[in-house]
Design a protein around this motif. Structure first.
Motif, mmCIF file in Angstrom:
data_model
loop_
_atom_site.group_PDB
_atom_site.id
_atom_site.type_symbol
_atom_site.label_atom_id
_atom_site.label_comp_id
_atom_site.label_asym_id
_atom_site.label_seq_id
_atom_site.Cartn_x
_atom_site.Cartn_y
_atom_site.Cartn_z
ATOM 1 N N VAL A 42 0.834 -1.202 0.000
ATOM 2 C CA VAL A 42 0.000 0.000 0.000
ATOM 3 C C VAL A 42 0.868 1.251 0.000
ATOM 4 O O VAL A 42 0.626 2.203 -0.756
ATOM 5 C CB VAL A 42 -0.938 0.004 1.223
ATOM 6 N N ILE A 43 1.902 1.263 0.860
ATOM 7 C CA ILE A 43 2.795 2.427 0.937
ATOM 8 C C ILE A 43 3.508 2.652 -0.385
ATOM 9 O O ILE A 43 3.587 3.775 -0.892
ATOM 10 C CB ILE A 43 3.814 2.231 2.072
ATOM 11 N N MET A 44 4.050 1.571 -0.972
ATOM 12 C CA MET A 44 4.774 1.702 -2.232
ATOM 13 C C MET A 44 3.845 2.184 -3.349
ATOM 14 O O MET A 44 4.245 2.993 -4.193
ATOM 15 C CB MET A 44 5.395 0.355 -2.616
ATOM 16 N N ALA A 45 2.599 1.708 -3.348
ATOM 17 C CA ALA A 45 1.659 2.147 -4.378
ATOM 18 C C ALA A 45 1.370 3.638 -4.257
ATOM 19 O O ALA A 45 1.291 4.360 -5.253
ATOM 20 C CB ALA A 45 0.360 1.336 -4.262
ATOM 21 N N ARG A 46 1.218 4.111 -3.013
ATOM 22 C CA ARG A 46 0.962 5.532 -2.800
ATOM 23 C C ARG A 46 2.162 6.379 -3.217
ATOM 24 O O ARG A 46 2.017 7.461 -3.786
ATOM 25 C CB ARG A 46 0.612 5.780 -1.340
ATOM 26 N N LEU A 47 3.364 5.887 -2.895
ATOM 27 C CA LEU A 47 4.578 6.629 -3.273
ATOM 28 C C LEU A 47 4.703 6.712 -4.789
ATOM 29 O O LEU A 47 5.075 7.756 -5.336
ATOM 30 C CB LEU A 47 5.814 5.953 -2.667
ATOM 31 N N ARG A 48 4.399 5.602 -5.478
ATOM 32 C CA ARG A 48 4.479 5.615 -6.939
ATOM 33 C C ARG A 48 3.465 6.588 -7.536
ATOM 34 O O ARG A 48 3.749 7.285 -8.517
ATOM 35 C CB ARG A 48 4.262 4.197 -7.479
ATOM 36 N N ALA A 49 2.287 6.641 -6.924
ATOM 37 C CA ALA A 49 1.264 7.565 -7.409
ATOM 38 C C ALA A 49 1.694 9.019 -7.211
ATOM 39 O O ALA A 49 1.503 9.873 -8.084
ATOM 40 C CB ALA A 49 -0.062 7.295 -6.691
#
Length: 209
Positions: A42-49
């Protein structure tokens, strides 16, 4: 041996028998695969976004700007006022040893209770000038004092940006972190200049013109 008997007793108390074994009880209800994403995903997805939208770059720049501002503009020393009238007083830097000073073999060099004055050993090579760079009048007065003493002055800020002043003056400028020096000397108003006079320090609080 009593050990086997104790084991049997222990098994009996737990309601077990020597024949106890694992048994398939069947399916009690429907089962489903775990669908919850891991926290890291979840954290990595938010950072990529955020990176794709440019928000991450903006946050990084804001963090760098805050850090740079904090370094260039330390917290001002509290409790000081601008000098409105001249005041002169003296500070005796002498101190008394609280414990013995010994050499590497344990021999006492200076016993506890010995009183010493650092100015007997080393002299103050430059005047110490304390002022607040946020006040243009104090900056101008500090510049006058530096010229008066032919540059033999160590400028020490109690507020304002020492980096900006160093660039303007092309001269090293220091900062009295947490007001350690002004409180030690008893300075309550700035600009104030500290000079050596014999075995003590003379402190002049000098009004800005």
């Amino acid at each position: 041996m009593r050990f086997p008997r104790l084991c049997v007793l222990f098994v009996a108390v737990l309601g077990l028998t020597p024949l106890t074994r694992a048994e398939n009880l069947g399916t009690i209800g429907p089962t489903y695969p775990i669908a919850e994403k891991s926290l890291l995903e979840v954290i990595m997805a938010r950072l990529r976004a955020k990176e794709a939208s440019g928000e991450l770059k903006k946050l990084e720049q804001e963090a760098r700007d805050r850090a740079a501002f904090a370094v260039n503009n330390p917290k001002p020393v509290s409790g000081l006022r601008r000098a409105e009238a001249p005041r002169t007083f003296y500070f005796d830097p002498s101190f008394t040893l609280q414990t013995n000073v010994v050499d590497e073999r344990g021999a006492v060099l200076f016993p506890a209770g010995t009183r010493k004055n650092p100015l007997e050993v080393v002299s103050l090579s430059k005047h110490l000038l304390f002022f607040d760079a946020r006040d243009p009048r104090q900056v101008a007065r500090a510049r006058e004092l530096i010229d008066h003493y032919q540059g033999k002055v160590k400028p020490i800020l109690v507020g304002g940006s020492y980096m900006d002043l160093m660039k303007r003056w092309n001269k090293q400028v220091f900062y009295d972190q947490d007001g350690t020096l002004v409180r030690k000397f008893g300075i309550t108003a700035v600009p104030a200049i500290v000079s050596q006079e014999g075995q003590r320090l003379r402190i002049d609080e000098v009004p800005a013109k």
